[in-house]
Motif scaffolding. Structure first.
Motif, mmCIF file in Angstrom:
data_model
loop_
_atom_site.group_PDB
_atom_site.id
_atom_site.type_symbol
_atom_site.label_atom_id
_atom_site.label_comp_id
_atom_site.label_asym_id
_atom_site.label_seq_id
_atom_site.Cartn_x
_atom_site.Cartn_y
_atom_site.Cartn_z
ATOM 1 N N VAL A 278 0.866 -1.179 0.000
ATOM 2 C CA VAL A 278 0.000 0.000 0.000
ATOM 3 C C VAL A 278 0.899 1.224 0.000
ATOM 4 O O VAL A 278 2.004 1.196 0.567
ATOM 5 C CB VAL A 278 -0.954 0.026 1.223
ATOM 6 N N MET A 279 0.435 2.297 -0.650
ATOM 7 C CA MET A 279 1.266 3.494 -0.728
ATOM 8 C C MET A 279 0.392 4.744 -0.795
ATOM 9 O O MET A 279 -0.791 4.684 -1.150
ATOM 10 C CB MET A 279 2.171 3.440 -1.961
ATOM 11 N N LEU A 280 0.995 5.869 -0.431
ATOM 12 C CA LEU A 280 0.355 7.171 -0.608
ATOM 13 C C LEU A 280 0.914 7.786 -1.877
ATOM 14 O O LEU A 280 2.136 7.814 -2.077
ATOM 15 C CB LEU A 280 0.638 8.083 0.593
ATOM 16 N N THR A 281 0.039 8.274 -2.724
ATOM 17 C CA THR A 281 0.490 8.810 -4.022
ATOM 18 C C THR A 281 0.961 10.264 -3.919
ATOM 19 O O THR A 281 1.488 10.806 -4.880
ATOM 20 C CB THR A 281 -0.653 8.739 -5.044
ATOM 21 N N PHE A 282 0.761 10.878 -2.751
ATOM 22 C CA PHE A 282 1.193 12.265 -2.566
ATOM 23 C C PHE A 282 2.335 12.295 -1.546
ATOM 24 O O PHE A 282 2.436 11.433 -0.684
ATOM 25 C CB PHE A 282 0.025 13.128 -2.076
ATOM 26 N N ARG A 283 3.168 13.298 -1.681
ATOM 27 C CA ARG A 283 4.267 13.441 -0.736
ATOM 28 C C ARG A 283 3.774 14.116 0.543
ATOM 29 O O ARG A 283 2.863 14.940 0.511
ATOM 30 C CB ARG A 283 5.389 14.269 -1.361
ATOM 31 N N ILE A 284 4.410 13.780 1.661
ATOM 32 C CA ILE A 284 4.053 14.367 2.953
ATOM 33 C C ILE A 284 5.299 14.940 3.627
ATOM 34 O O ILE A 284 6.425 14.539 3.322
ATOM 35 C CB ILE A 284 3.391 13.329 3.887
ATOM 36 N N ARG A 285 5.092 15.858 4.554
ATOM 37 C CA ARG A 285 6.198 16.425 5.322
ATOM 38 C C ARG A 285 6.610 15.432 6.403
ATOM 39 O O ARG A 285 5.826 14.572 6.808
ATOM 40 C CB ARG A 285 5.785 17.766 5.933
ATOM 41 N N TRP A 286 7.834 15.595 6.895
ATOM 42 C CA TRP A 286 8.353 14.654 7.884
ATOM 43 C C TRP A 286 7.510 14.651 9.154
ATOM 44 O O TRP A 286 7.328 13.610 9.785
ATOM 45 C CB TRP A 286 9.814 14.986 8.217
ATOM 46 N N ASN A 287 6.987 15.814 9.535
ATOM 47 C CA ASN A 287 6.189 15.848 10.764
ATOM 48 C C ASN A 287 4.785 15.288 10.560
ATOM 49 O O ASN A 287 3.986 15.226 11.499
ATOM 50 C CB ASN A 287 6.120 17.276 11.321
ATOM 51 N N GLN A 288 4.473 14.868 9.337
ATOM 52 C CA GLN A 288 3.177 14.249 9.056
ATOM 53 C C GLN A 288 3.281 12.717 8.978
ATOM 54 O O GLN A 288 2.300 12.047 8.666
ATOM 55 C CB GLN A 288 2.608 14.772 7.734
ATOM 56 N N LEU A 289 4.458 12.183 9.271
ATOM 57 C CA LEU A 289 4.634 10.729 9.170
ATOM 58 C C LEU A 289 3.643 9.937 10.024
ATOM 59 O O LEU A 289 3.140 8.895 9.569
ATOM 60 C CB LEU A 289 6.074 10.346 9.532
ATOM 61 N N PRO A 290 3.348 10.355 11.262
ATOM 62 C CA PRO A 290 2.378 9.563 12.044
ATOM 63 C C PRO A 290 1.024 9.435 11.353
ATOM 64 O O PRO A 290 0.431 8.350 11.322
ATOM 65 C CB PRO A 290 2.266 10.352 13.360
ATOM 66 N N GLU A 291 0.532 10.560 10.790
ATOM 67 C CA GLU A 291 -0.747 10.510 10.088
ATOM 68 C C GLU A 291 -0.660 9.641 8.840
ATOM 69 O O GLU A 291 -1.564 8.843 8.544
ATOM 70 C CB GLU A 291 -1.198 11.921 9.700
ATOM 71 N N GLY A 292 0.448 9.783 8.096
ATOM 72 C CA GLY A 292 0.630 8.970 6.896
ATOM 73 C C GLY A 292 0.700 7.491 7.217
ATOM 74 O O GLY A 292 0.108 6.652 6.519
ATOM 75 N N TYR A 293 1.420 7.161 8.304
ATOM 76 C CA TYR A 293 1.528 5.765 8.721
ATOM 77 C C TYR A 293 0.154 5.199 9.055
ATOM 78 O O TYR A 293 -0.185 4.066 8.695
ATOM 79 C CB TYR A 293 2.452 5.652 9.929
#
Length: 549
Positions: A278-293
């Motif tokens: 599974v992947m996110l197709t958009f880039r995220i900021r480093w401080n958004q890693l918890p939400e992305g995870y």
């Protein structure tokens, strides 16, 4: 803390050296004396010593045999041999055993003290040896992969960094990542593995999958791999510099998605196993890693169909569904629970409360306690506190007035702010009780040691022997005693021995030398010298001055 063992079958020498080192008043030097090689062996079987002063010629176990035993069990221990014999062959064999010095008894105490100081200097120099530092740095390099993986978990847990500080971490960990640029995030889960694999074989599969991913993706992307506690493999990815440019964000995502299909195929063909991505197709900021995870976790568990290999992106699931998963991660990110638990265990009140305030700052103070997200956060912390109280048997020590029974009664609160204030207050009570218990344990231990010294004042009392009574490490007991009393154990023992000596001098007719022997000062003038140093007068002068009245 340096531990020194003196072994000599002539008590006048063993006692004299013992008193000489005690009179140095060094709180970091713990001294024990014995009167035979066998006694020395028994001591060395129980405790590590840094330096041993030993007579070469002793009945039973002599100095040379003792040295062989020391080098076998405690190879870092320094040995100083004493002898009254000018025997070159004996001296040569002693040096061959690795003794740091060879001192004739006729050379006096000052020479022995000098030899011990040289040995201590050698020990301290080795502790600061740059070669050790260099070796550690080399070992650190071999661990760099593990450290990088752990650092990603650290970030996923909600660790916050200013960009310059994050960039410094990347440099120190030799990571090909850029703190100022956004990143892609993707996850893998192994669908099928052969039954009955050993732990090593399972990890070999995971390593092989990671290696395949590296081979396929590294031409275009820098990768930072890790894994979570649920068996998922994680990667953070950034385009290489030569791949940056116009529309690079879209190109990187397209490249990643297309290549993941190739990785799946390679895993099927070379490892005979299926892997879902599974992947996110958009880039995220480093401080958004918890939400992305958290979004990736949702995608991985969403699954379309069962028992088949899948490749899903955030575009595969309605945006409204994905958005829901970001809410709990924002307030209670992956790893926050462990952070709070660790701070509570260590009793770090200020840091614990700061973490709690950080969570609360994300929610409106008037948020309803009936909100499912608010309840999830409240119950997560409530469970943590209740589990901690049970584990350390704190419930009997917490008054009902603390209201701990409200931990699972959300109906008792009208707003999140009210509930959170209660939880923080209860956590404060828990930390208070822990502090009281810890201080009581420390106080009880020191009280026991003081009473033991009082009851055995006529015995030989050393830090090592006292630490054996309470089953503590000697260095730890020394620090604890100083922390609780403001005095070193050595000074306290001497103070109590001198106090007992005064009682005997004032109330009995026992000979001064006998009093010295009774209190463990041994033979000769050792007792008189110590008594005068600490009181300003000799034992005889003290008795005479008391009898005047």
């Amino acid at each position: 803390m340096i531990r020194l063992l003196i072994a000599d079958d002539e008590p006048v020498i063993a006692d004299g050296l013992y008193d000489e080192f005690i009179e140095l008043g060094d709180p970091e030097l713990d001294v024990i004396r014995v009167y035979s090689g066998k006694e020395a062996v028994r001591c060395l079987e129980k405790t590590k010593f840094d330096i041993v002063i030993s007579d070469i010629r002793m009945p039973g176990v002599d100095g040379l045999e003792l040295a062989r035993l020391i080098h076998n069990d405690w190879p870092e221990c320094k040995i100083i041999f004493l002898t009254g014999y000018r025997d070159f062959e004996y001296a040569y064999e002693a040096i061959q055993q690795g003794a740091v010095n060879y001192v004739l008894k006729t050379e006096g105490y000052d020479k022995v003290v000098e030899a011990v100081r040289l040995a201590i200097a050698g020990i301290e120099a080795k502790r600061q040896d740059m070669q050790i530092v260099t070796q550690a740095k080399k070992q650190l390099k071999t661990m760099s992969s593990i450290l990088r993986r752990n650092f990603l978990i650290h970030l996923l847990g909600g660790a916050k960094y200013e960009l310059p500080a994050l960039e410094d971490e990347f440099v120190q960990l030799e990571m090909n990542m850029r703190a100022h640029d956004d990143c892609l995030l993707f996850m893998a889960r192994v669908d099928t593995l052969p039954y009955g694999l050993s732990y090593l074989d399972q990890n070999q599969y995971y390593y092989s999958i990671e290696h395949i991913a590296e081979q396929y993706l590294s031409p275009r992307l820098h990768l930072l791999p890790s894994e979570d506690s649920h068996g998922n493999m994680l990667w953070v990815a950034q385009p290489r510099h030569d791949y940056e440019g116009e529309a690079s964000e879209e190109k990187a995502a397209v490249f990643l998605k297309g290549t993941l299909e190739s990785i799946q195929r390679a895993c099927r063909e070379s490892l005979n196993t299926t892997v879902s991505f599974v992947m996110l197709t958009f880039r995220i900021r480093w401080n958004q890693l918890p939400e992305g995870y958290n979004q990736l976790r949702y995608l991985m568990d969403f699954r379309i169909g069962s028992g088949i290999e899948m490749l899903l992106t955030d575009e595969s699931v309605p945006a409204s569904e994905i958005a829901k998963t970001a809410v709990p991660a924002k307030y209670f990110p992956f790893g926050k629970h462990m952070s709070l638990e660790s701070l509570l265990e260590k009793g770090e009140r200020d840091s614990f409360m700061k973490e709690m305030d950080d969570i609360a700052s994300q929610l409106h103070p008037d948020a309803s306690i009936l909100d499912p997200i608010v309840q999830e956060i409240f119950f997560s912390v409530s469970t943590l506190l209740f589990s901690h109280m049970n584990r350390w048997n704190l419930l009997p020590r917490l008054s009902l007035q603390t209201g701990y029974y409200r931990l699972f009664r959300v109906d008792e609160f009208s707003t999140f702010a009210e509930a959170w204030t209660f939880v923080k207050q209860l956590a404060g009570h828990i930390i208070d009780v822990q502090d009281i218990e810890r201080n009581k344990r420390a106080s009880d231990t020191v009280s026991f040691v003081c009473q033991y010294i009082q009851d055995h004042i006529e015995d030989e009392l050393t830090l090592v022997k006292l630490s054996e009574r309470v089953h503590f490490n000697p260095a730890y007991l020394s620090r604890l005693f100083k922390q609780e009393t403001g005095s070193t154990l050595t000074d306290y023992i001497q103070e109590k021995k001198i106090a007992r000596a005064k009682q005997l001098l004032e109330n009995t007719d026992i000979n001064v030398h006998e009093i010295g022997e009774m209190l463990g000062y041994g033979y000769g003038s050792n007792f008189a010298r110590t008594f005068k140093k600490l009181t300003g007068m000799s034992p005889k002068e003290h008795r005479e001055s008391f009898n005047k009245y």
